[in-house]
Design a protein around this motif. Sequence first.
Motif, PDB file in Angstrom:
ATOM      1  N   GLU A 232      10.543   3.143  -6.583  1.00  0.00           N
ATOM      2  CA  GLU A 232       9.168   2.786  -6.194  1.00  0.00           C
ATOM      3  C   GLU A 232       8.936   1.318  -6.509  1.00  0.00           C
ATOM      4  O   GLU A 232       9.629   0.729  -7.353  1.00  0.00           O
ATOM      5  CB  GLU A 232       8.145   3.587  -6.995  1.00  0.00           C
ATOM      6  CG  GLU A 232       8.209   5.079  -6.826  1.00  0.00           C
ATOM      7  CD  GLU A 232       7.234   5.766  -7.767  1.00  0.00           C
ATOM      8  OE1 GLU A 232       6.433   6.558  -7.285  1.00  0.00           O
ATOM      9  OE2 GLU A 232       7.274   5.496  -8.982  1.00  0.00           O
ATOM     10  N   LYS A 233       7.935   0.744  -5.875  1.00  0.00           N
ATOM     11  CA  LYS A 233       7.540  -0.614  -6.190  1.00  0.00           C
ATOM     12  C   LYS A 233       6.954  -0.687  -7.598  1.00  0.00           C
ATOM     13  O   LYS A 233       6.225   0.207  -8.018  1.00  0.00           O
ATOM     14  CB  LYS A 233       6.502  -1.114  -5.174  1.00  0.00           C
ATOM     15  CG  LYS A 233       6.078  -2.563  -5.406  1.00  0.00           C
ATOM     16  CD  LYS A 233       5.182  -3.052  -4.291  1.00  0.00           C
ATOM     17  CE  LYS A 233       4.689  -4.468  -4.568  1.00  0.00           C
ATOM     18  NZ  LYS A 233       5.799  -5.434  -4.711  1.00  0.00           N
ATOM     19  N   ILE A 234       7.288  -1.752  -8.323  1.00  0.00           N
ATOM     20  CA  ILE A 234       6.711  -1.984  -9.648  1.00  0.00           C
ATOM     21  C   ILE A 234       5.541  -2.950  -9.467  1.00  0.00           C
ATOM     22  O   ILE A 234       5.739  -4.129  -9.149  1.00  0.00           O
ATOM     23  CB  ILE A 234       7.745  -2.581 -10.620  1.00  0.00           C
ATOM     24  CG1 ILE A 234       8.924  -1.616 -10.790  1.00  0.00           C
ATOM     25  CG2 ILE A 234       7.103  -2.868 -11.969  1.00  0.00           C
ATOM     26  CD1 ILE A 234      10.067  -2.181 -11.617  1.00  0.00           C
ATOM     27  N   GLY A 331       6.985  -3.878   0.238  1.00  0.00           N
ATOM     28  CA  GLY A 331       6.472  -2.538   0.500  1.00  0.00           C
ATOM     29  C   GLY A 331       7.219  -1.841   1.615  1.00  0.00           C
ATOM     30  O   GLY A 331       8.086  -2.416   2.276  1.00  0.00           O
ATOM     31  N   ARG A 332       6.876  -0.573   1.810  1.00  0.00           N
ATOM     32  CA  ARG A 332       7.490   0.206   2.868  1.00  0.00           C
ATOM     33  C   ARG A 332       6.885  -0.154   4.222  1.00  0.00           C
ATOM     34  O   ARG A 332       5.702  -0.474   4.318  1.00  0.00           O
ATOM     35  CB  ARG A 332       7.236   1.705   2.637  1.00  0.00           C
ATOM     36  CG  ARG A 332       7.951   2.292   1.450  1.00  0.00           C
ATOM     37  CD  ARG A 332       9.440   2.331   1.627  1.00  0.00           C
ATOM     38  NE  ARG A 332       9.869   3.182   2.723  1.00  0.00           N
ATOM     39  CZ  ARG A 332      11.142   3.301   3.116  1.00  0.00           C
ATOM     40  NH1 ARG A 332      12.081   2.601   2.531  1.00  0.00           N
ATOM     41  NH2 ARG A 332      11.460   4.111   4.107  1.00  0.00           N
ATOM     42  N   VAL A 333       7.738  -0.128   5.249  1.00  0.00           N
ATOM     43  CA  VAL A 333       7.247  -0.245   6.621  1.00  0.00           C
ATOM     44  C   VAL A 333       6.695   1.130   6.973  1.00  0.00           C
ATOM     45  O   VAL A 333       7.429   2.038   7.361  1.00  0.00           O
ATOM     46  CB  VAL A 333       8.371  -0.641   7.594  1.00  0.00           C
ATOM     47  CG1 VAL A 333       7.829  -0.728   9.009  1.00  0.00           C
ATOM     48  CG2 VAL A 333       8.997  -1.959   7.170  1.00  0.00           C
ATOM     49  N   SER A 346       0.400  -1.608   7.802  1.00  0.00           N
ATOM     50  CA  SER A 346       0.000  -1.159   6.467  1.00  0.00           C
ATOM     51  C   SER A 346       0.303  -2.214   5.403  1.00  0.00           C
ATOM     52  O   SER A 346      -0.192  -2.136   4.282  1.00  0.00           O
ATOM     53  CB  SER A 346       0.700   0.152   6.115  1.00  0.00           C
ATOM     54  OG  SER A 346       2.103   0.004   6.155  1.00  0.00           O
ATOM     55  N   LEU A 347       1.103  -3.213   5.761  1.00  0.00           N
ATOM     56  CA  LEU A 347       1.406  -4.302   4.829  1.00  0.00           C
ATOM     57  C   LEU A 347       0.151  -5.072   4.427  1.00  0.00           C
ATOM     58  O   LEU A 347       0.122  -5.750   3.401  1.00  0.00           O
ATOM     59  CB  LEU A 347       2.423  -5.257   5.473  1.00  0.00           C
ATOM     60  CG  LEU A 347       3.072  -6.303   4.555  1.00  0.00           C
ATOM     61  CD1 LEU A 347       3.885  -5.623   3.454  1.00  0.00           C
ATOM     62  CD2 LEU A 347       3.951  -7.251   5.353  1.00  0.00           C
ATOM     63  N   TYR A 348      -0.914  -4.950   5.233  1.00  0.00           N
ATOM     64  CA  TYR A 348      -2.178  -5.609   4.890  1.00  0.00           C
ATOM     65  C   TYR A 348      -2.650  -5.212   3.487  1.00  0.00           C
ATOM     66  O   TYR A 348      -3.197  -6.034   2.756  1.00  0.00           O
ATOM     67  CB  TYR A 348      -3.259  -5.235   5.901  1.00  0.00           C
ATOM     68  CG  TYR A 348      -3.286  -6.092   7.153  1.00  0.00           C
ATOM     69  CD1 TYR A 348      -2.261  -6.985   7.446  1.00  0.00           C
ATOM     70  CD2 TYR A 348      -4.342  -6.008   8.050  1.00  0.00           C
ATOM     71  CE1 TYR A 348      -2.297  -7.756   8.597  1.00  0.00           C
ATOM     72  CE2 TYR A 348      -4.384  -6.777   9.206  1.00  0.00           C
ATOM     73  CZ  TYR A 348      -3.355  -7.650   9.471  1.00  0.00           C
ATOM     74  OH  TYR A 348      -3.403  -8.415  10.604  1.00  0.00           O
TER      75      TYR A 348
END
Length: 428
Positions: A232-234, A331-333, A346-348
């Motif tokens: 996961e992202k930290i 982040g995830r696409v 969703s990167l917003y």
Amino acid sequence: MMLHRSIFQLGQRYRNPSIPAWMKFLRSSDRWSREELETYQLTKLKELVSFAYEHSPYYRSIFEKENISSDEIKGLGDIEKLPILTKEQLLKNNKDIHANYKFKKTFTATTSGSSGDSLVFQREEAADSFNRAAIFRGYSWYEVQPWERNGYFWGFNFSWSERLKTWLLDTLQNRFRVFSYEEKAFKSFVMKLQSATYIHGYSSMIYQTAKLINEKRLERPKRLKLVKGTSEKIYESYQDEVEKAFGRKMISEYGAAESGIIAFECPHGKMHINMEGVIVEEMENEILLTNLQMFSFPIIRYKLGDYITLAKETEKCDCGRAHAILNEVTGRVGKSVYGHEGIYPSLYFYYIFKNLGKVHDLKLNYQVIQRTKGNLEFYVEQKMSEAEQNLLKKEIKRYFKEDISFTVIDDHMLSITNAKKKSFISHL
């Protein structure tokens, strides 16, 4: 300690006999120049393309159609001549991508399926051992041995038979994990942390444990050399709680089942790409991944599904390693965000909350849910003042203008699916 080392090495000889040779290689290549690393990458890329043409029905068909051969790969830049592989193609052509070559030993690997469909494939022992050796090399940067006492933050099965199996495997690996956040079980877990050299697993679980340690004012572990978050992202907002609870920041290991270890964070805070194992390309902010070590299931220019930012080649790390640097996994696409009229990436959300942290030092843990077009629900873990809520609302409007109606709910426990916390959940 000698007993745990002996048990670990005995299991290693049985399951992954190639690890010692890979460790010797990776210790040497750890201090190679960029030119040496890229020369090795080019050699492995040619070998991979040639093998895929010879033994993978899918790649043979694709390469013949595009008139591609390993002879055309004269430099790393020529990788762009090779076709891009999408997740849909990978799933659809799973059987034909597999090599029709008899490997001495393979393992069945499975992706989590957190982004949709789960992928099952075969990985040969040499590739599996290389991946483990790459992790152990990262541990060595922190003077940690894999057989040392460690806490594991991962998913588990609730059935008694599976829990017994998990307990046995953990015991053999000198490992323990948190099975419950109920007070008695949790305090027992924290007591075990006093003897641990390192902890690792889902970053959101490490963060939640750190929060509970701090809230309950439990004794901080004294022997930890490494706190590693993965899968996961930290978020930057995790680090204050983690450092307070464990005495050190959480470092990142970035990888995937299909690719193996992509990058590992060094003690100087840089994410070094595992150049001996992968080639990483950045195309329109998305990662394209080539696994140089896995031949049983060739992965070439694969759209893994993450947004990334690569450092410039001129950027150096104080640790002295010449490996390319991954500045950030942004982040995830994920699924698109639907406004009343427009469609947005969703990167917003990543940039909205990054801006709040960078400009206003407002670090928030968040989750966004869309149930209907034109409407978003922003859930924030922290309790926010009215002024802080206004800053968030202003930032949201900067990106979506008047095309999105939204609500902000603060002081909210964020939901977890399949043991992972997803920052954006779409029900459309």
